[in-house]
Scaffold this motif. Structure first.
Motif, PDB file in Angstrom:
ATOM      1  N   GLU A  67       0.842  -1.210   0.000  1.00  0.00           N
ATOM      2  CA  GLU A  67       0.000   0.000   0.000  1.00  0.00           C
ATOM      3  C   GLU A  67       0.874   1.256   0.000  1.00  0.00           C
ATOM      4  O   GLU A  67       0.601   2.218  -0.715  1.00  0.00           O
ATOM      5  N   LEU A  68       1.924   1.248   0.830  1.00  0.00           N
ATOM      6  CA  LEU A  68       2.787   2.435   0.901  1.00  0.00           C
ATOM      7  C   LEU A  68       3.495   2.649  -0.438  1.00  0.00           C
ATOM      8  O   LEU A  68       3.607   3.788  -0.917  1.00  0.00           O
ATOM      9  N   ASP A  69       3.964   1.545  -1.066  1.00  0.00           N
ATOM     10  CA  ASP A  69       4.618   1.687  -2.380  1.00  0.00           C
ATOM     11  C   ASP A  69       3.634   2.218  -3.420  1.00  0.00           C
ATOM     12  O   ASP A  69       3.981   3.065  -4.249  1.00  0.00           O
ATOM     13  N   THR A  70       2.394   1.726  -3.373  1.00  0.00           N
ATOM     14  CA  THR A  70       1.376   2.202  -4.329  1.00  0.00           C
ATOM     15  C   THR A  70       1.157   3.706  -4.159  1.00  0.00           C
ATOM     16  O   THR A  70       1.107   4.465  -5.141  1.00  0.00           O
ATOM     17  N   LEU A  71       1.037   4.152  -2.896  1.00  0.00           N
ATOM     18  CA  LEU A  71       0.823   5.581  -2.637  1.00  0.00           C
ATOM     19  C   LEU A  71       1.996   6.417  -3.145  1.00  0.00           C
ATOM     20  O   LEU A  71       1.814   7.490  -3.748  1.00  0.00           O
ATOM     21  N   VAL A  72       3.223   5.935  -2.917  1.00  0.00           N
ATOM     22  CA  VAL A  72       4.416   6.665  -3.353  1.00  0.00           C
ATOM     23  C   VAL A  72       4.439   6.766  -4.887  1.00  0.00           C
ATOM     24  O   VAL A  72       4.647   7.846  -5.458  1.00  0.00           O
ATOM     25  N   HIS A  73       4.194   5.644  -5.558  1.00  0.00           N
ATOM     26  CA  HIS A  73       4.254   5.662  -7.031  1.00  0.00           C
ATOM     27  C   HIS A  73       3.129   6.501  -7.619  1.00  0.00           C
ATOM     28  O   HIS A  73       3.328   7.224  -8.596  1.00  0.00           O
ATOM     29  N   VAL A  86       2.154   7.990   3.936  1.00  0.00           N
ATOM     30  CA  VAL A  86       3.258   8.505   3.120  1.00  0.00           C
ATOM     31  C   VAL A  86       3.131  10.029   3.056  1.00  0.00           C
ATOM     32  O   VAL A  86       2.050  10.575   3.274  1.00  0.00           O
ATOM     33  N   ILE A  87       4.258  10.679   2.758  1.00  0.00           N
ATOM     34  CA  ILE A  87       4.239  12.119   2.517  1.00  0.00           C
ATOM     35  C   ILE A  87       4.768  12.371   1.108  1.00  0.00           C
ATOM     36  O   ILE A  87       5.650  11.644   0.625  1.00  0.00           O
ATOM     37  N   ALA A  88       4.196  13.371   0.454  1.00  0.00           N
ATOM     38  CA  ALA A  88       4.640  13.716  -0.896  1.00  0.00           C
ATOM     39  C   ALA A  88       4.750  15.224  -1.008  1.00  0.00           C
ATOM     40  O   ALA A  88       3.962  15.960  -0.403  1.00  0.00           O
ATOM     41  N   LEU A  89       5.744  15.655  -1.775  1.00  0.00           N
ATOM     42  CA  LEU A  89       5.913  17.078  -2.083  1.00  0.00           C
ATOM     43  C   LEU A  89       5.521  17.263  -3.536  1.00  0.00           C
ATOM     44  O   LEU A  89       6.149  16.676  -4.425  1.00  0.00           O
ATOM     45  N   ALA A  90       4.491  18.056  -3.766  1.00  0.00           N
ATOM     46  CA  ALA A  90       3.987  18.202  -5.134  1.00  0.00           C
ATOM     47  C   ALA A  90       3.552  19.641  -5.372  1.00  0.00           C
ATOM     48  O   ALA A  90       2.358  19.908  -5.527  1.00  0.00           O
ATOM     49  N   PRO A  91       4.524  20.582  -5.392  1.00  0.00           N
ATOM     50  CA  PRO A  91       4.123  21.983  -5.547  1.00  0.00           C
ATOM     51  C   PRO A  91       3.241  22.161  -6.794  1.00  0.00           C
ATOM     52  O   PRO A  91       3.598  21.695  -7.873  1.00  0.00           O
ATOM     53  N   ALA A  92       2.097  22.789  -6.617  1.00  0.00           N
ATOM     54  CA  ALA A  92       1.110  23.059  -7.673  1.00  0.00           C
ATOM     55  C   ALA A  92       0.371  21.809  -8.153  1.00  0.00           C
ATOM     56  O   ALA A  92      -0.490  21.891  -9.032  1.00  0.00           O
ATOM     57  N   HIS A  93       0.709  20.631  -7.611  1.00  0.00           N
ATOM     58  CA  HIS A  93       0.022  19.394  -8.027  1.00  0.00           C
ATOM     59  C   HIS A  93      -0.615  18.670  -6.849  1.00  0.00           C
ATOM     60  O   HIS A  93      -0.909  17.477  -6.953  1.00  0.00           O
TER      61      HIS A  93
END
Ligand code: MEV
Length: 309
Positions: A247-253, A274-281
């Motif tokens: 699940e964590l890998d799916t979220l990251v991808h 999980v944490i993601a950095l997605a400026p403007a996305h």
């Protein structure tokens, strides 16, 4: 006004995200964590040692033998407050790796300290929170408690404690929930066993500690893109020490496919978030997670006010 007159005493603990260095920090390396703006607000009134947190369906009492009951006892013993009834308003999900137990312990300890009628030194609050965290997690490094207290970004080591890191501009994090609870004590024990068996696992942890220092440098320069690359490498190393999950890998991808500049699991792993950095996305990331069946939200890491930089 006193609690007896009806006005409750209050305490707050921040939720946290570990940006880089979870597990490494248990083994003496550095980690960088951030307190997030959401957390748990606790009120205390005269009572008989109960804690109720409606959002988590949690009801416990000091002396009932449950982990929360034992944590309450540990806090009350150290703070030496009169018997209290605590009520929590929780704005972070339970068992998601976002530091719920530390946030709860900090909020309860602060409310108890406010109700004690004495000036309770910060070391006593720290000791109370650490004792509560030991009930939940065995031998935690202390990073969750430090972030829950601070609410800001800091570099933490077991030897040196929490050192604030100035953040130049606010950073929006996407937080994706795997929907699976995580068990910090079990994950920490599994990583320690792997490290004892395989020198390369110890080297992966040391590398994670180095990446934490790189992350501190990127934050200091406001380099969100650089921080994203660090997240990606950190996720790979955490997967190498076996704390990721399908699940964590799916979220990251999914986050990367939706435009994130980097994504990683956060906290103990196995489940959690999980944490993601997605400026403007950010919206694209949340939409893609939702389409894949996962909940998510955004959280802000505040810029350090100029006067305390
Ligand atoms: C848990 O949020 C972070 C770990 O590094 C454990 C700890 O530091 O106590 C996995």
């Amino acid at each position: 006004m006193s609690a007896a007159q009806g006005e409750p005493f209050r305490g707050f603990g921040h939720g946290k995200v570990i940006l880089v260095g979870e597990h490494a920090v248990v083994h003496g390396h550095a980690a960088v964590a951030a307190g997030i703006s959401t957390g748990i607000a606790v009120t205390a009134r005269p009572g008989n040692g109960t804690l109720r947190i409606g959002a988590w369906g949690l009801q416990a009492a000091a002396g009932d033998g449950t982990p929360v009951g034992r944590a309450l006892e540990a806090i009350q013993r150290r703070i030496e407050a009169p018997a209290l009834a605590f009520e929590g308003d929780a704005r972070i999900p339970s068992r998601a790796g976002l530091g719920r137990s530390a946030a709860m312990a900090v909020a309860v300890a602060r409310a108890a300290a406010a109700a004690s009628g004495r000036v309770v030194p910060p070391e006593t609050i720290e000791a109370a929170v650490q004792a509560a965290e030991e009930v939940f997690h065995g031998t935690p490094s202390g990073i969750d408690a430090a972030a829950a207290k601070s609410g800001r970004v800091g570099r933490f080591t077991r030897a040196g404690g929490w050192q604030p890191i100035p953040v130049l501009q606010p950073i929006t994090l996407c937080i994706g929930l795997s929907g699976k609870p995580r068990d910090t004590a079990a994950q920490v024990a599994a990583v320690a066993r792997l490290r004892d068996r395989l020198a390369a696992a110890g080297e992966a942890l040391a590398l994670l500690g180095r990446l934490a220092d790189d992350a501190a440098g990127a934050l200091g320069k406001g380099d969100v893109d650089g921080l994203g690359r660090i997240f990606d490498v950190a996720h790979g190393l955490l997967a190498a020490v076996r704390v990721s999950s399908p699940e964590l890998d799916t979220l990251v991808h999914a986050a990367r496919a939706a435009g994130a500049v980097g994504a990683k699991l956060t906290g103990a792993g196995g489940g959690g978030a999980v944490i993601a950095l997605a400026p403007a996305h950010e919206r694209d990331v949340l939409a893609r997670w939702r389409a894949a069946g996962f909940d998510g939200f955004t959280a802000e890491i505040a810029a350090t006010p100029a006067e305390v930089r």
